[in-house]
Enzyme design. Structure first.
Site, mmCIF file in Angstrom:
data_model
loop_
_atom_site.group_PDB
_atom_site.id
_atom_site.type_symbol
_atom_site.label_atom_id
_atom_site.label_comp_id
_atom_site.label_asym_id
_atom_site.label_seq_id
_atom_site.Cartn_x
_atom_site.Cartn_y
_atom_site.Cartn_z
ATOM 1 C CB THR A 277 15.041 -0.855 -1.690
ATOM 2 O OG1 THR A 277 14.380 -0.174 -1.844
ATOM 3 C CG2 THR A 277 16.360 -0.385 -1.664
ATOM 4 C CG ASP B 216 9.339 -1.019 6.362
ATOM 5 O OD1 ASP B 216 8.914 0.067 6.486
ATOM 6 O OD2 ASP B 216 8.816 -1.174 7.341
ATOM 7 C CB SER C 222 7.413 14.612 -6.278
ATOM 8 O OG SER C 222 6.612 14.934 -5.252
ATOM 9 C CB THR D 137 2.106 2.548 -11.820
ATOM 10 O OG1 THR D 137 1.820 4.250 -11.076
ATOM 11 C CG2 THR D 137 3.103 3.184 -12.814
ATOM 12 C CE LYS E 73 4.485 11.461 -3.413
ATOM 13 N NZ LYS E 73 6.147 10.897 -3.117
ATOM 14 C CG ASN F 168 9.770 4.061 -7.523
ATOM 15 O OD1 ASN F 168 9.211 5.259 -8.330
ATOM 16 N ND2 ASN F 168 9.864 2.746 -7.203
ATOM 17 C CE1 TYR G 243 1.304 10.189 -2.997
ATOM 18 C CE2 TYR G 243 0.783 12.327 -4.806
ATOM 19 C CZ TYR G 243 1.725 10.806 -4.202
ATOM 20 O OH TYR G 243 1.874 10.688 -5.694
#
Length: 234
Positions: A32, A57, A135, A184, A153, A84, A149
């Site tokens: 996705t 979304d 995570s 990343t 998590k 992810n 954040y």
């Protein structure tokens, strides 16, 4: 026997690395994206029979259910879900807007929760499955300037630890992945920064600005090696 993998957020980072390796191994991936990038289009052309790219979304619960139901209708199974999709939000708690708080929780926390809830009935029906939640070590420790954040998590890890016990009788496994710093787009592209105020300058709260600057060096982790390990242990 090849598996069918449903992976959210394949346009970059771990999602892209996982998708490329799985396809090269002959697996089927339903990936996705919110925006389809050119290299994802190239993957579709390279793997027309084993890659389905769907718009999603993860803050839209109805769209989550639609993608899951269409995946089941076409492939008859979902062997592995990899949650992810997500991003980082940086800034002191008082610097964050209501909208920023609501969005990251809807993406990183409740989006993952709803994905997991959506696939459980099918995995229970087929008598097996694996749920993999991406995570962070930020789900175990907390630093200033990253409160929401961490909230997301810490929250998703608690959810997954409870769900793992609920679905174990149905031969469904739940794995939480806690990567450290990786090269990343999490740091160098997708990170969101609040409207910063000068009162926090020269304090630990704004130390993240140095971390987010590629001039200070990239994160040490190799996402491709991490993806290989995730696949090997799935």
């Amino acid at each position: 026997m090849s598996k069918t993998w449903l992976i959210t957020g394949i346009s970059s980072g771990f999602g892209k690395a996982l998708t490329k390796q799985l396809l090269a191994n002959g697996e089927t991936v339903i990936g996705t994206v919110r925006t389809k990038k050119e290299d994802i289009k190239e993957l579709e052309e390279q793997y027309p029979h084993t890659l389905d790219v769907e718009h999603l979304d993860v803050t839209d619960v109805n769209e989550i259910r639609k993608v899951v139901s269409e995946t089941i209708a076409k492939h008859n199974k979902i062997d592995v879900l990899i949650n992810n999709a997500g991003y980082g939000l940086f800034g002191a708690a008082e610097e964050l807007s209501d909208g920023e708080i609501n969005k990251i929780l809807a993406t990183d926390l409740t989006g993952s929760i709803q994905m997991i809830r959506a696939v459980i009935p099918q995995m229970r029906k087929q008598g097996e499955g694996r749920i993999i939640q991406i995570s962070s070590y930020g789900g175990q420790v907390a630093y200033p300037g990253n409160s929401m954040y961490h909230a997301a998590k810490f929250g998703i890890e608690g959810f997954c630890e409870s769900v793992a016990q609920e679905v174990a009788p149905f031969n469904i496994g739940v794995t939480i992945i806690e990567p450290g710093g990786a090269r990343t787009e999490f740091r160098y592209g997708s990170a969101h920064i609040a409207n910063l105020i000068p009162e926090y300058d020269n304090t630990p709260t704004h130390a993240f600005l140095k971390m987010l600057d590629p001039k200070n060096g990239l994160a040490p982790g190799d996402p491709n090696k991490m993806a290989t390990r995730i696949i090997r242990n799935s």
